[in-house]
Design a protein around this motif. Structure first.
Motif, short mmCIF file in Angstrom:
data_model
loop_
_atom_site.label_atom_id
_atom_site.label_comp_id
_atom_site.label_asym_id
_atom_site.label_seq_id
_atom_site.Cartn_x
_atom_site.Cartn_y
_atom_site.Cartn_z
N MET A 264 0.85 -1.17 0.00
CA MET A 264 0.00 0.00 0.00
C MET A 264 0.90 1.23 0.00
O MET A 264 1.82 1.32 0.79
N THR A 265 0.61 2.16 -0.87
CA THR A 265 1.35 3.42 -0.95
C THR A 265 0.51 4.52 -0.34
O THR A 265 -0.69 4.60 -0.57
N ARG A 266 1.17 5.38 0.44
CA ARG A 266 0.47 6.48 1.09
C ARG A 266 1.21 7.76 0.76
O ARG A 266 2.42 7.85 0.90
N THR B 165 -4.91 12.58 2.44
CA THR B 165 -3.98 11.47 2.28
C THR B 165 -4.55 10.52 1.25
O THR B 165 -5.72 10.13 1.35
N TYR C 38 -4.33 6.85 -0.50
CA TYR C 38 -3.86 5.47 -0.36
C TYR C 38 -4.13 4.75 -1.68
O TYR C 38 -5.24 4.84 -2.21
N HIS C 39 -3.10 4.02 -2.21
CA HIS C 39 -3.28 3.29 -3.46
C HIS C 39 -2.24 2.19 -3.56
O HIS C 39 -1.38 2.05 -2.70
#
Length: 57
Positions: free
Chosen positions: A1-3, A19, A21-22
């Protein structure tokens, strides 16, 4: 997960923090075929759930 957190900015005069998230699993109560790619949390609340391109716009 990228933040990734965007710098604070103003929306309608209020200071807002977002923020994104993806690139990881996002659990929803829909079929996996319709699973979202991204979620934006704005000021502690879910604001956007959907395609990554739409969330980045």
């Amino acid at each position: 997960m990228t933040r990734s957190t965007r710098p604070p900015h103003r929306i309608e005069g209020l200071l807002t923090v977002e923020t994104l998230y993806h690139s990881g699993p996002i659990l929803t109560m829909v079929d996996q075929d319709d699973a979202p790619e991204a979620v934006i949390v704005r000021d502690g609340r879910i604001a956007v759930v959907g395609a990554l391109d739409d969330a980045r716009a």
